[in-house]
Enzyme design. Structure first.
Site: not given
Ligand SMILES: *Cc1c(COP(=O)(O)O)cnc(C)c1O
Length: 434
Positions: A291, A360
């Site tokens: 992959g 954040c």
């Protein structure tokens, strides 16, 4: 930063596939995933050409979870690769790309009834069964639908490939597969054979990810073949296939060794041939499932610098317009990357900076202590080797829009996945009936 594939320094500006990153940023905006199509194709061809033997057929199965789009399916089909899916969503995407479903292998440690039905209805090539419950579920569904389906059994061979703890999968307590050391393992295989609509091909293992050492694979090959032999002798059955999984490592930073895919594949094939001979065995087909090593180095992320900050504590930040929403790997596994100021390649990387995103979260970093040329507002940061598990793991945290993915080759660009829009963000969101 190491250059891969068609990456070039053209008068201080990074160019990929013959296209300047400035043009790419202008046309597609940032953040942007850029895929070097030539390098993806070269990688696919390298596996097809080098994992080959006179003694058995081979199959290269692209692990689509690394990066999946219609364009990827087209390329995999063009080079004769098969496709791994691990969910209904991946199956659906592959189907919508018109990829031949008989070359799709379905994985997963907890496939739902819906997913198993989908495998039967879509004509999936091979289902890699994970456990007893799943054998029963698929066996019964296949009987109900009176449809035959090829299956393999994922086994845990207890090999610990040297890699990061979180992405290691073959420990004895792994959630994947049934252990070859389990006393009941012959009974489990017998259970499969006893379902008349399950056609048992053989065993599958996947020993980890980011593996650089052929030794782990050699040990895996020996263990798998000996185990296959013992099962075929004990149950008096002919076992035709073996799947050795993926996990071939790629270069992210200088801490990683480089794998030479050609040599690595030759050494694996040689070891399989030798072990088959030693064990006096024959197999019809051996498959592997790369992959990351097909798309990892071929993808990079382009960001714009929004600002910089020098903290009282001494850390210098370069703020980019993306971050953990398009690349969670540094936060998730402390993964490391290399980066450049892609419009200042001829300036010395003299600053030691932390590249931070806009979420954040203090952990929203692309990297600490990275060497960059002095960054100003409007510069471009390019982070290499984000082609695998970048887009696939992206999120809408802080309602970030998932970036576009563009393929570049021979001076041309092709949009593979569109940037999300604000409308996309609220398209599934429904008011209460107050
Ligand atoms: C993730 C996965 C792969 C691919 O691993 P890479 O490290 O990306 O090569 C192959 N097979 C299975 C079963 C997997 O879960």
């Amino acid at each position: 930063m190491r250059y891969f594939g068609t990456m070039k320094n053209n008068n201080g500006i990074l160019e990929i596939g013959g296209v300047s990153i400035k043009e790419l940023a202008k046309e597609y905006k940032t953040p942007l995933y850029i895929m070097d199509q030539q390098l993806i194709e070269d990688n696919m061809k390298k596996y097809i050409d080098n994992f080959k033997s006179d003694k058995f057929k081979t199959e290269i199965v692209y692990a689509s979870k690394a990066f999946l789009s219609k364009a990827m399916c087209q390329l995999a089909d063009k080079y004769g690769l098969s496709m791994d899916a691990v969910s209904a969503g991946e199956l659906y995407t592959i189907k919508m790309a018109n990829f031949p479903m008989n070359r799709v292998h379905m994985h997963g440690n907890n496939k739902s009834i819906e997913e198993l039905e989908m495998c039967l209805d879509l004509g999936v090539g091979i289902v890699i069964l994970d456990n007893i419950l799943e054998i029963e579920r698929l066996g019964e569904l296949a009987d109900e639908k009176n449809k035959k389906i090829k299956v393999m059994l994922r086994v845990n061979i207890g090999i610990d490939a040297h890699t990061h703890e979180y992405i290691r999968t073959s420990k004895h307590s792994s959630k994947f597969g049934e252990s070859i050391f389990d006393k009941n393992i012959y009974g489990i295989v017998e259970k499969i054979i006893n379902y008349k609509n399950l056609e048992f091909l053989g065993f599958h293992c996947h020993i980890g990810s980011q593996i650089f050492d052929t030794k782990a694979f050699h040990e895996g090959i020996e263990t798998m073949l000996k185990f296959t032999k013992s099962v075929s002798e004990k149950l008096k059955i002919n076992i035709q296939e073996m799947n050795l999984g993926g996990g071939f490592g790629v270069y992210y930073t200088e801490e990683d060794t480089e794998i030479d895919v050609e040599k690595f594949m030759h050494s694996m094939v040689e070891h399989i041939e030798k072990t088959l001979e030693k064990e006096n065995m024959n197999l019809e087909r051996v498959s592997i499932e790369p992959g990351r090593s097909i798309v990892g180095n071929a993808g990079g992320t382009l960001y714009s610098v929004g600002g910089t900050k020098e903290t009282y504590g001494g850390v210098k930040y370069v703020f980019i317009d993306g971050g953990m929403t398009d690349n969670i790997r540094p936060a998730l596994y402390q993964a490391k990357y290399e980066a450049v100021l892609a419009n200042k390649l001829n300036e010395k990387p003299e600053e030691i900076v932390t590249i931070a995103g806009k979420c954040c979260e203090s952990g929203d970093l692309i990297g600490k202590d990275m060497k960059l040329a002095k960054a100003c507002v409007g510069d471009y940061v390019f982070v290499s080797t984000t082609g695998a598990y970048g887009y696939s793991m992206s999120s809408n945290y802080n309602k970030a829009l998932r970036p576009a993915v563009v393929f570049v080759k021979d001076g041309k660009t092709a949009l593979s996945i569109k940037r999300e829009t604000y409308e996309d963000l609220v398209s599934k969101d429904i008011f209460l009936n107050l």
